[in-house]
Structures are given as structure tokens and as C-alpha cells.
Scaffold this motif. Structure first.
Motif, PDB file in Angstrom:
ATOM      1  N   LYS A 107       0.757  -1.177  -0.097  1.00  0.00           N
ATOM      2  CA  LYS A 107      -0.034   0.038   0.163  1.00  0.00           C
ATOM      3  C   LYS A 107       0.824   1.372  -0.079  1.00  0.00           C
ATOM      4  CE  LYS A 107      -3.420  -2.548   0.657  1.00  0.00           C
ATOM      5  NZ  LYS A 107      -4.263  -3.261  -0.537  1.00  0.00           N
ATOM      6  N   ASP A 108       1.977   1.215   0.602  1.00  0.00           N
ATOM      7  CA  ASP A 108       2.818   2.505   0.770  1.00  0.00           C
ATOM      8  C   ASP A 108       3.634   2.608  -0.563  1.00  0.00           C
ATOM      9  OD1 ASP A 108       2.672   3.267   3.421  1.00  0.00           O
ATOM     10  OD2 ASP A 108       3.897   1.679   4.172  1.00  0.00           O
ATOM     11  N   ARG A 109       3.987   1.409  -1.142  1.00  0.00           N
ATOM     12  CA  ARG A 109       4.590   1.716  -2.770  1.00  0.00           C
ATOM     13  C   ARG A 109       3.654   2.366  -3.514  1.00  0.00           C
ATOM     14  NH1 ARG A 109       7.488  -3.254  -1.013  1.00  0.00           N
ATOM     15  NH2 ARG A 109       5.577  -4.446  -1.767  1.00  0.00           N
ATOM     16  N   LEU A 110       2.499   1.789  -3.632  1.00  0.00           N
ATOM     17  CA  LEU A 110       1.397   2.271  -4.339  1.00  0.00           C
ATOM     18  C   LEU A 110       1.107   3.727  -4.204  1.00  0.00           C
ATOM     19  CD1 LEU A 110      -0.628   1.711  -6.550  1.00  0.00           C
ATOM     20  CD2 LEU A 110      -2.298   0.774  -4.937  1.00  0.00           C
ATOM     21  N   ALA A 111       0.861   4.034  -2.806  1.00  0.00           N
ATOM     22  CA  ALA A 111       0.618   5.373  -2.619  1.00  0.00           C
ATOM     23  C   ALA A 111       1.737   6.422  -3.053  1.00  0.00           C
ATOM     24  CB  ALA A 111       0.143   5.660  -0.973  1.00  0.00           C
ATOM     25  N   ALA A 112       3.162   5.820  -2.909  1.00  0.00           N
ATOM     26  CA  ALA A 112       3.961   6.580  -3.443  1.00  0.00           C
ATOM     27  C   ALA A 112       4.230   6.914  -5.129  1.00  0.00           C
ATOM     28  CB  ALA A 112       5.349   5.916  -2.747  1.00  0.00           C
ATOM     29  N   ARG A 113       3.785   5.699  -5.597  1.00  0.00           N
ATOM     30  CA  ARG A 113       3.860   5.775  -7.129  1.00  0.00           C
ATOM     31  C   ARG A 113       2.832   6.606  -7.538  1.00  0.00           C
ATOM     32  NH1 ARG A 113       4.482   0.318  -6.678  1.00  0.00           N
ATOM     33  NH2 ARG A 113       2.292  -0.170  -7.456  1.00  0.00           N
ATOM     34  N   GLU A 114       1.480   6.556  -6.991  1.00  0.00           N
ATOM     35  CA  GLU A 114       0.285   7.322  -7.224  1.00  0.00           C
ATOM     36  C   GLU A 114      -0.167   8.280  -6.174  1.00  0.00           C
ATOM     37  OE1 GLU A 114      -2.322   4.887  -8.939  1.00  0.00           O
ATOM     38  OE2 GLU A 114      -0.981   3.645 -10.177  1.00  0.00           O
ATOM     39  N   PRO A 115       0.562   9.364  -5.778  1.00  0.00           N
ATOM     40  CA  PRO A 115       0.160  10.068  -4.369  1.00  0.00           C
ATOM     41  C   PRO A 115      -1.109  10.728  -4.643  1.00  0.00           C
ATOM     42  CG  PRO A 115       1.777  11.067  -5.636  1.00  0.00           C
ATOM     43  CD  PRO A 115       1.684  10.008  -6.319  1.00  0.00           C
ATOM     44  N   ASP A 116      -1.626  11.135  -5.836  1.00  0.00           N
ATOM     45  CA  ASP A 116      -3.058  11.830  -6.119  1.00  0.00           C
ATOM     46  C   ASP A 116      -3.979  11.046  -6.463  1.00  0.00           C
ATOM     47  OD1 ASP A 116      -1.579  14.180  -5.270  1.00  0.00           O
ATOM     48  OD2 ASP A 116      -0.751  14.561  -7.266  1.00  0.00           O
ATOM     49  N   ALA A 117      -3.851   9.720  -6.583  1.00  0.00           N
ATOM     50  CA  ALA A 117      -4.979   8.900  -6.910  1.00  0.00           C
ATOM     51  C   ALA A 117      -6.260   8.745  -6.001  1.00  0.00           C
ATOM     52  CB  ALA A 117      -4.281   7.465  -7.077  1.00  0.00           C
ATOM     53  N   SER A 118      -7.365   8.751  -6.758  1.00  0.00           N
ATOM     54  CA  SER A 118      -8.680   8.656  -5.917  1.00  0.00           C
ATOM     55  C   SER A 118      -8.775   7.323  -5.341  1.00  0.00           C
ATOM     56  CB  SER A 118      -9.646   9.102  -6.714  1.00  0.00           C
ATOM     57  OG  SER A 118     -11.065   9.018  -5.855  1.00  0.00           O
ATOM     58  N   ARG A 119      -8.722   7.206  -3.944  1.00  0.00           N
ATOM     59  CA  ARG A 119      -8.788   5.803  -3.456  1.00  0.00           C
ATOM     60  C   ARG A 119      -9.932   6.016  -2.386  1.00  0.00           C
ATOM     61  NH1 ARG A 119      -3.251   6.588  -3.516  1.00  0.00           N
ATOM     62  NH2 ARG A 119      -2.208   5.248  -5.173  1.00  0.00           N
ATOM     63  N   HIS A 120     -10.538   4.522  -1.958  1.00  0.00           N
ATOM     64  CA  HIS A 120     -11.539   4.667  -1.199  1.00  0.00           C
ATOM     65  C   HIS A 120     -11.015   4.770   0.149  1.00  0.00           C
ATOM     66  CE1 HIS A 120     -14.652   3.049   1.417  1.00  0.00           C
ATOM     67  NE2 HIS A 120     -15.535   2.829   0.370  1.00  0.00           N
ATOM     68  N   PRO A 121     -11.567   5.380   0.995  1.00  0.00           N
ATOM     69  CA  PRO A 121     -10.759   5.853   2.642  1.00  0.00           C
ATOM     70  C   PRO A 121     -10.491   4.788   3.378  1.00  0.00           C
ATOM     71  CG  PRO A 121     -12.907   7.023   2.238  1.00  0.00           C
ATOM     72  CD  PRO A 121     -12.982   6.206   1.028  1.00  0.00           C
ATOM     73  N   ILE A 122     -11.096   3.482   3.045  1.00  0.00           N
ATOM     74  CA  ILE A 122     -10.735   2.148   3.677  1.00  0.00           C
ATOM     75  C   ILE A 122      -9.430   1.807   3.311  1.00  0.00           C
ATOM     76  CG2 ILE A 122     -11.402   0.196   2.286  1.00  0.00           C
ATOM     77  CD1 ILE A 122     -12.430   0.743   5.868  1.00  0.00           C
ATOM     78  N   PHE A 123      -8.475   2.287   2.142  1.00  0.00           N
ATOM     79  CA  PHE A 123      -7.458   1.900   1.664  1.00  0.00           C
ATOM     80  C   PHE A 123      -6.415   1.942   2.648  1.00  0.00           C
ATOM     81  CE2 PHE A 123      -3.265   2.532  -0.528  1.00  0.00           C
ATOM     82  CZ  PHE A 123      -3.277   1.877  -1.292  1.00  0.00           C
TER      83      PHE A 123
END
Length: 565
Positions: free
Chosen positions: A153-169
């Protein structure tokens, strides 16, 4: 023989941990929370409860005779051991008792990672659950890959910091152990299902697809409390006796989602999922001062959940605040073709974020009897009145719930074999295929497997009600349940009805009405108590708005004193 095997295993674990300590050198001084669990003699605790004023709290045992906690905790031991108390204390203000929105804000700011969040909760679980003086007997399994998932999850958030994700992510979630979860057993607390391996239930799939981290499985009342009469709530043969963090052995944990309620009260995860047939979310939420939603039947899928009743069963969120309950509810929803009751809700967007419409102008029905005998309810109703709601006291019509047990009997007689046929992956590990098989299995060693008996399971076996008779019972119960609420509802044009804890859960269950329970304070002896909002089918968004507005009159909830360090 079993005692000797456990002793040998404990010696083996002690040796293994000694090697780990030597390898980690001076780090050992920083990790008092990571320790081997040692079985203890619970006879003094059991004896201490024999004069408890609540008869079913006069326990026969507290510690599980089946589960070795080292089997649960050792797979993640090394990772937790390297997480220092200093690091825990640094993260605590950002995580402890914090809502999802605040946690996600800290993560986005770079002050907290999903891996650190997961370690924070594991640290708390290890600290309290491996200490026999503080254990709640609530954790039955941990996801061995939870930290790898958090790192991803951390790697994905770093690659796509502005992506729209569900708050449960990235949020660590605990599931009641009657909900199928790949990688962990699903036992329903029963020895007959101790080694039951399955794939994911529909709601577990939805959680994963929205990015949640399933942290582990929690204890419950065995067979969701449809097993024995007068037995303790929160007891299972696999997990032992779940205890309430607000008063271990003093207050009941509530059931059957006891582990979900106690774990969230003790801040072991962001949120948990429970299940309810009649009161099994509302009761443990109330007993543990957390928020719980029993949704309308069909709002959430039941596929892959060990059943009692396909007529009444539903999963639901259990959280520390209303907004988080809405987020978790949203993360699990979706139509499931395998569940005949499952529907699309028609709700879209960010509806789970309460719109803060407030209580102004709402017409809320309250029970005259509760106003007369419950001072806390009366006090909180007055606060709601002062917030602008119109309070309408009423006496409900007298209706009966005759046939309720018969409905559960015949549903479980038909529904459980379907689960066992379609969900079990290892037929050698689970040898029962019907309720009658479970009863026979338990009789082979009743002292170990059913120390409180199995009167309700035995009642299922001998109940000869046919399907035509059952359908008549279903229709009559639903009609009676709806008349109980609809009579005052229509007379007074109510927005919702206010109850206490799970007092009217049976009527709401058969009426198929959703309910939201929210902490409203504590009795003079410290026992938690909740305000419960009941609405019409598929009015979950209205319940969230009302519950959130009521929550703002607080704070009503405080964490249990022994679990704040």
C-alpha cells in the motif's frame, strides 16, 4: 497427552525465542511487548466469578483449552519485536482513538505510513493479548502477510500520490471468525471447524478490492450464540471466554460479535466486522462503547459467512465513531449474485460521510417505559430535544414473536449444510456436514467441546417444522415486527425510533429494519451503554446522519482505562 504436547511446544518456543533474543542483541530491552505466551491456571479467576450476580457469567473456564496463542503470534513475532516503544509513542497521537479521515491525513502528509499503522496495532495486540492479566481472549488468528500488504500500500501510494482511493485503503480491519477469509481458518468458534480453510467471503473480497488490510480474525460466541441456553456470551471452545476491557469478568462482552466489540474498544484495529441475526452487533457494540450498524437484510452480502438464518443474518461494521462505520459499510456493499437477498443500494458518491444535517426538526419516537426506568436514556433524550428534535413518547403495541426460535432452527438446519457443502475446501479437516453431525461430534467429548451444553443445536435436530409452516412463521413474524414499529411511526410521522443497546433488536430483526447503536455514556458502575437508532429499510444514510449528529453532542465515549498506555 495433550497437556504434555503443549508443554513440549512451549519449551520449543521458549528455546526459539531465546535464539531470537541473542540474535537481536541489545534490542531486547526495548521490546517488553513481545513475549512468549504461557498457559496459566485460571481456576482462581473462575472461582472468583462463581457468585457473580449475572448467572451466565459464572464461568467454567476463561482460557481456551484448544488455542495455543503462540501459534497465532509467533509468525509475526520478529517484525513486532523490532518495533520499539519509542516508535509506538511517537505514532500514538496520530492513531490511538483517531478516525479514519485523520489517520489518512497523517499518512498523506508523510508523518505515518501504512506499515507503521499496521505495526502500531500489532504492538497493542501483542502487548495486551500476551499478558494473561490483560488479555481479552479476542484474537484468534493474525494475517501472516499483513505487513507485506501494508508495504505494498505504501509503494502504491508513493507511485500514485494523488490517486482517488476509497478511504478504507490501507486500514487494518478485523473480521469476526465466522466470516470466510483466505489465509486464515474460519471456525465460528467451534472445534468441528477448527481447521476450516476457505476462500474469501464476498465482503472480504470487497474489502480487499477497496484496499483494506485484513489484520486477523476475532473471537465470538460459538456458532454465533445459537448453541447453548444460559451460557456465557463471548465464549467459544476455540477462543475461550472473551472479556470486556471496561471490566474484565465484571461486565459482559456482549454477543455474538464479542471479539469485534472488545477489539475495537481496546484499539486493536481501525475497525471490525461483526454479524447479527438478532442483537449480535448491537449487543457487543453497546457493551464495549463502540458504534455498530445492523444493516437492512440484503444491504451487505452473506455469502461465505457461517450461517444461522438466511432470513435474518447480516454482517455489519463496528467502529469507534459513526463516520468510520459509514466508510466500512460503503467498502463492503455491492450486489452479490450468490446471495438471493443481496441488492444494489442505489446510494452513490460520498454518502457515508455524514452531512451534519443535525437533529433540528427531526421527529424521534422514544419508549415511555424506557423513559420511566432508565435515567441515562431519559437524560440523553433530553439532550436530543434541546438540540432541536421533537421527541414523541409512545407505548408500542403488544405483539408476540412466537415462532422465532423455530425460524432459526429450520433456517440453520438447511443453511448450515449448504455452507459446509459449498465453502469447505479441505474435507479431511472438516468432517461434519449437518447440524446433526455437529451435535454428534460434540458428544464425543462434551467436557472439552461443549462445556455449557448444546441445547439449541439439539433443538434444531429434533424440530420437525416443515417448509410450508416455516414460511407462515416468517410472514407472521415480519408482520408483527413491522406493526410494533409502524403503528407509532405512522401515527406520529417519525423519522426514527430511539432505543437502548439491543433492547428491541428482535423486533427490528424480524421487521427487517436497520439499526445504528452509538455510545451514550456509562452507568454508575462504569458499564457502557448505547443509544440505538432504528429506521425503515434501506435508510442507512438517515441513520448515519442522525447518529453523527447525536455523537457531536458528546463526547460520549472514552477508551477503557486499562488499555490506554
Amino acid at each position: 497427552m495433550e497437556a504434555i504436547q503443549r508443554k513440549v511446544k512451549a519449551v520449543f518456543y521458549a528455546l526459539a525465542l531465546t535464539i531470537l533474543f541473542i540474535a537481536s542483541g541489545c534490542r531486547q530491552e526495548k521490546e517488553p511487548q513481545a513475549r512468549i505466551w504461557e498457559p496459566y491456571n485460571d481456576s482462581l479467576e473462575v472461582a472468583g466469578n462463581q457468585d457473580h450476580p449475572v448467572e451466565r457469567m459464572r464461568y467454567k473456564l476463561i482460557q481456551s483449552k484448544i488455542l495455543d496463542k503462540n501459534d497465532v503470534f509467533l509468525p509475526l513475532y520478529e517484525e513486532v519485536k523490532t518495533f520499539s516503544r519509542e516508535e509506538y509513542l511517537r505514532l500514538k497521537p496520530m492513531v490511538f482513538e483517531q478516525p479514519i479521515a485523520a489517520i489518512q491525513k497523517h499518512i498523506k502528509a508523510g508523518d505515518l505510513s501504512y506499515e507503521e499503522l499496521t505495526l502500531f496495532y500489532l504492538y497493542r495486540i501483542y502487548t495486551y493479548e500476551l499478558d494473561n492479566e490483560t488479555t481479552l481472549n479476542t484474537i484468534l488468528a493474525l494475517n501472516p502477510s499483513c505487513l507485506q500488504e501494508a508495504q505494498e500500500k505504501d509503494r502504491l501510494a508513493a507511485r500514485e500520490p494523488d490517486a482517488s482511493r476509497h478511504p478504507i485503503f490501507g486500514m487494518p480491519i478485523l473480521l469476526k471468525d465466522n466470516i470466510n477469509t483466505a489465509g486464515m481458518p474460519t471456525t465460528a468458534g467451534a472445534i468441528a471447524l477448527k481447521d476450516n480453510t476457505t476462500g474469501d467471503s464476498f465482503i472480504a473480497e470487497r474489502l480487499r478490492s477497496n484496499g483494506a488490510i485484513i489484520l486477523g480474525k476475532v473471537n465470538l460466541s460459538e456458532w454465533a450464540y445459537f448453541m447453548c441456553r444460559g451460557c456465557p456470551v463471548g465464549y467459544s471452545a476455540v477462543g475461550g471466554q472473551t472479556l470486556n476491557p471496561y471490566g474484565r469478568r465484571i461486565f459482559e462482552s456482549g454477543g455474538s460479535s464479542s471479539g469485534s466489540g472488545t477489539a475495537i474498544a481496546a484499539n486493536y484495529a481501525v475497525a471490525a466486522v461483526g454479524t447479527e441475526t438478532s442483537g449480535s452487533i448491537l449487543s457487543p457494540s453497546s457493551q464495549n462503547s463502540v458504534v455498530g450498524i445492523k444493516p437492512t437484510i440484503g444491504f451487505l452480502s452473506r455469502s461465505g459467512i457461517v450461517p444461522i438464518s438466511s432470513t435474518l443474518d447480516t454482517p455489519g461494521p463496528m467502529t469507534r465513531n459513526v463516520a468510520d462505520a459509514g466508510i466500512l459499510l460503503d467498502a463492503m456493499k455491492g450486489r452479490d449474485a450468490a446471495d438471493a437477498k443481496s441488492v444494489e443500494t442505489g446510494m452513490s458518491g460520498m454518502w457515508y460521510q455524514p452531512e451534519q444535517k443535525g437533529l433540528q426538526g427531526k421527529r424521534l419516537g422514544v419508549f415511555k417505559g424506557l423513559l420511566e426506568r432508565d435515567s441515562l436514556y431519559r437524560e440523553q433524550v433530553e439532550r436530543i430535544r434541546q438540540a432541536g428534535s421533537e421527541i414523541i413518547p409512545f407505548d408500542p403495541p403488544e405483539v408476540n414473536l412466537d415462532g422465532f426460535i423455530t425460524l432459526l432452527n429450520i433456517d440453520m438446519k438447511h443453511d448450515l449444510p449448504m455452507y459446509l457443502k459449498n465453502q469447505i475446501r479441505d474435507r479431511d479437516a472438516v468432517r461434519v456436514s449437518s447440524v446433526a453431525d455437529v451435535v454428534a461430534f460434540n458428544r464425543e467429548d462434551s467436557l472439552l467441546r461443549v462445556p455449557y451444553g448444546q441445547a439449541l443445536l439439539e433443538g434444531i435436530v429434533v424440530d420437525s417444522t416443515n417448509m410450508d409452516e416455516l414460511e407462515g412463521i416468517r410472514m407472521q413474524l415480519e408482520e408483527n415486527g413491522r406493526r410494533y414499529f409502524d403503528t407509532p411511526w405512522e401515527e406520529h410521522q417519525l423519522d426514527a425510533v430511539l432505543s437502548v443497546n439491543n433492547y428491541h433488536a428482535g423486533y427490528a430483526a424480524v421487521a427487517k429494519y436497520p439499526a445504528l447503536t452509538v455510545p451514550m455514556g456509562y452507568r454508575d458502575d462504569g458499564e457502557p451503554t448505547n443509544m440505538t437508532f432504528i429506521a425503515k429499510p434501506f435508510e442507512e444514510d438517515k441513520l448515519l446522519d442522525l447518529g453523527h449528529a447525536y455523537e457531536q453532542l458528546g463526547p460520549m465515549r472514552r477508551p477503557p482505562a486499562g488499555y490506554t498506555e
